[in-house]
Scaffold this motif. Structure first.
Motif, PDB file in Angstrom:
ATOM      1  N   GLY A 213      27.185  45.118  39.919  1.00 42.43           N
ATOM      2  CA  GLY A 213      28.129  44.503  40.904  1.00 42.43           C
ATOM      3  C   GLY A 213      29.567  44.306  39.974  1.00 42.43           C
ATOM      4  O   GLY A 213      30.729  44.506  40.577  1.00 42.43           O
ATOM      5  N   LEU A 214      29.298  43.688  38.615  1.00 42.80           N
ATOM      6  CA  LEU A 214      30.483  43.398  37.951  1.00 42.80           C
ATOM      7  C   LEU A 214      31.341  44.667  37.776  1.00 42.80           C
ATOM      8  O   LEU A 214      32.711  44.868  37.370  1.00 42.80           O
ATOM      9  N   ALA A 215      30.471  45.590  37.111  1.00 44.47           N
ATOM     10  CA  ALA A 215      30.980  47.020  36.690  1.00 44.47           C
ATOM     11  C   ALA A 215      32.008  47.862  37.647  1.00 44.47           C
ATOM     12  O   ALA A 215      32.937  48.101  37.472  1.00 44.47           O
ATOM     13  N   ASN A 216      31.406  47.614  39.042  1.00 48.10           N
ATOM     14  CA  ASN A 216      31.993  48.233  40.136  1.00 48.10           C
ATOM     15  C   ASN A 216      33.319  47.569  40.431  1.00 48.10           C
ATOM     16  O   ASN A 216      34.438  48.062  40.618  1.00 48.10           O
ATOM     17  N   GLN A 217      33.208  46.015  40.468  1.00 42.85           N
ATOM     18  CA  GLN A 217      34.365  45.408  40.631  1.00 42.85           C
ATOM     19  C   GLN A 217      35.379  45.566  39.523  1.00 42.85           C
ATOM     20  O   GLN A 217      36.742  45.784  39.987  1.00 42.85           O
ATOM     21  N   GLU A 218      34.956  45.345  38.363  1.00 46.21           N
ATOM     22  CA  GLU A 218      35.906  45.487  37.108  1.00 46.21           C
ATOM     23  C   GLU A 218      36.467  46.958  36.994  1.00 46.21           C
ATOM     24  O   GLU A 218      37.580  47.046  36.600  1.00 46.21           O
ATOM     25  N   TYR A 219      35.555  47.807  37.425  1.00 47.27           N
ATOM     26  CA  TYR A 219      36.054  49.294  37.196  1.00 47.27           C
ATOM     27  C   TYR A 219      37.233  49.781  37.984  1.00 47.27           C
ATOM     28  O   TYR A 219      38.467  50.204  37.535  1.00 47.27           O
ATOM     29  N   GLY A 220      37.208  49.118  39.321  1.00 47.81           N
ATOM     30  CA  GLY A 220      38.360  49.068  40.340  1.00 47.81           C
ATOM     31  C   GLY A 220      39.497  48.595  39.788  1.00 47.81           C
ATOM     32  O   GLY A 220      40.700  48.892  39.860  1.00 47.81           O
ATOM     33  N   SER A 221      39.572  47.451  39.287  1.00 47.67           N
ATOM     34  CA  SER A 221      40.467  46.715  38.707  1.00 47.67           C
ATOM     35  C   SER A 221      41.203  47.451  37.431  1.00 47.67           C
ATOM     36  O   SER A 221      42.251  47.402  37.441  1.00 47.67           O
TER      37      SER A 221
END
Length: 229
Positions: free
Chosen positions: A131-139
């Motif tokens: 979840g963190l990877a998906n969130q941070e990747y978009g940012s």
């Protein structure tokens, strides 16, 4: 010498000739000074513009790198580009920090509950990481895009400065042409004045020689005729 010059016409145009020579010196001095002023102005102005252009370099460089990385992240750079983008993202200090803080918090909670080595804890950690990877990747992509846009704006600033540099060189070229035209016209006028002086001097000498010749002919005639004519 002065009396002879008066008789022969040697004094004719002397003052004008001297003035013409002085004017020629002034014209040459004007040409040198004008060129020097133009050269100094061009050098100072171009130096300031080039300094301004160089000031954009860090932003244009960062923008190029961000644009390249953003393209890789979108898959435009092929498998190698995608791998490079993912590696850069995972190596980012923000991602590592968030992952470390979240993992430690989850482990502390599991330890307090006595579930540190349970399957549920491992599953929770895995889900948190994804979840963190998906969130941070978009940012991360948004930040890349912002940096790329900043680089584009900086490139536009450089392009505008280069346009100013081009205008400067065109302006100094016009100044040089104008100066050259003025100098040529002044020299032509100076040459014409000197030519007129030379013609006047030549005419004066011709008149003096003609007078001598007529006088000689007259004296000879009188001698031959016994003074009758």
């Amino acid at each position: 010498m002065g009396f002879l010059d008066s008789l022969t016409g040697g004094n004719v145009g002397k003052a004008a000739a001297a003035a013409t020579k002085k004017n020629r010196t002034l014209i040459n001095k004007f040409d040198r000074q004008g060129q020097g002023i133009i050269n100094t102005g061009e050098a100072r102005s171009s130096g300031a513009i080039n300094k301004a252009i160089a000031g954009y370099d860090p932003y244009t460089s960062a923008g190029r790198d961000a644009t390249s990385m953003y393209s890789n992240a979108l898959g435009l750079g092929g498998d190698d580009g995608t791998a490079a983008a993912q590696g850069a993202f995972q190596a980012g200090p923000g991602y590592d920090f968030a992952m470390d803080q979240g993992t430690q918090a989850a482990l502390r909670g599991a330890s307090a509950a006595g579930m540190l080595n349970s399957g549920n804890t491992l599953t929770a950690l895995t889900q948190y990481g994804q979840g963190l990877a998906n969130q941070e990747y978009g940012s991360w992509l948004d930040r890349l895009q912002g940096l790329s846009s900043q680089g584009l704006s900086a490139t536009g600033g450089q392009a505008s400065a280069y346009g100013g540099l081009s205008d400067l060189y065109q302006g100094t070229a016009d100044d040089r042409l104008g100066l050259a035209s003025n100098v040529v016209q002044a020299r032509m006028g100076n040459n014409n004045q000197l030519a007129q002086v030379r013609e006047q001097q030549s005419a004066a000498k011709g008149s003096f020689l003609g007078g001598l010749l007529n006088m000689g002919v007259g004296l000879g005639t009188k001698a031959l005729t016994g003074g009758l004519f």
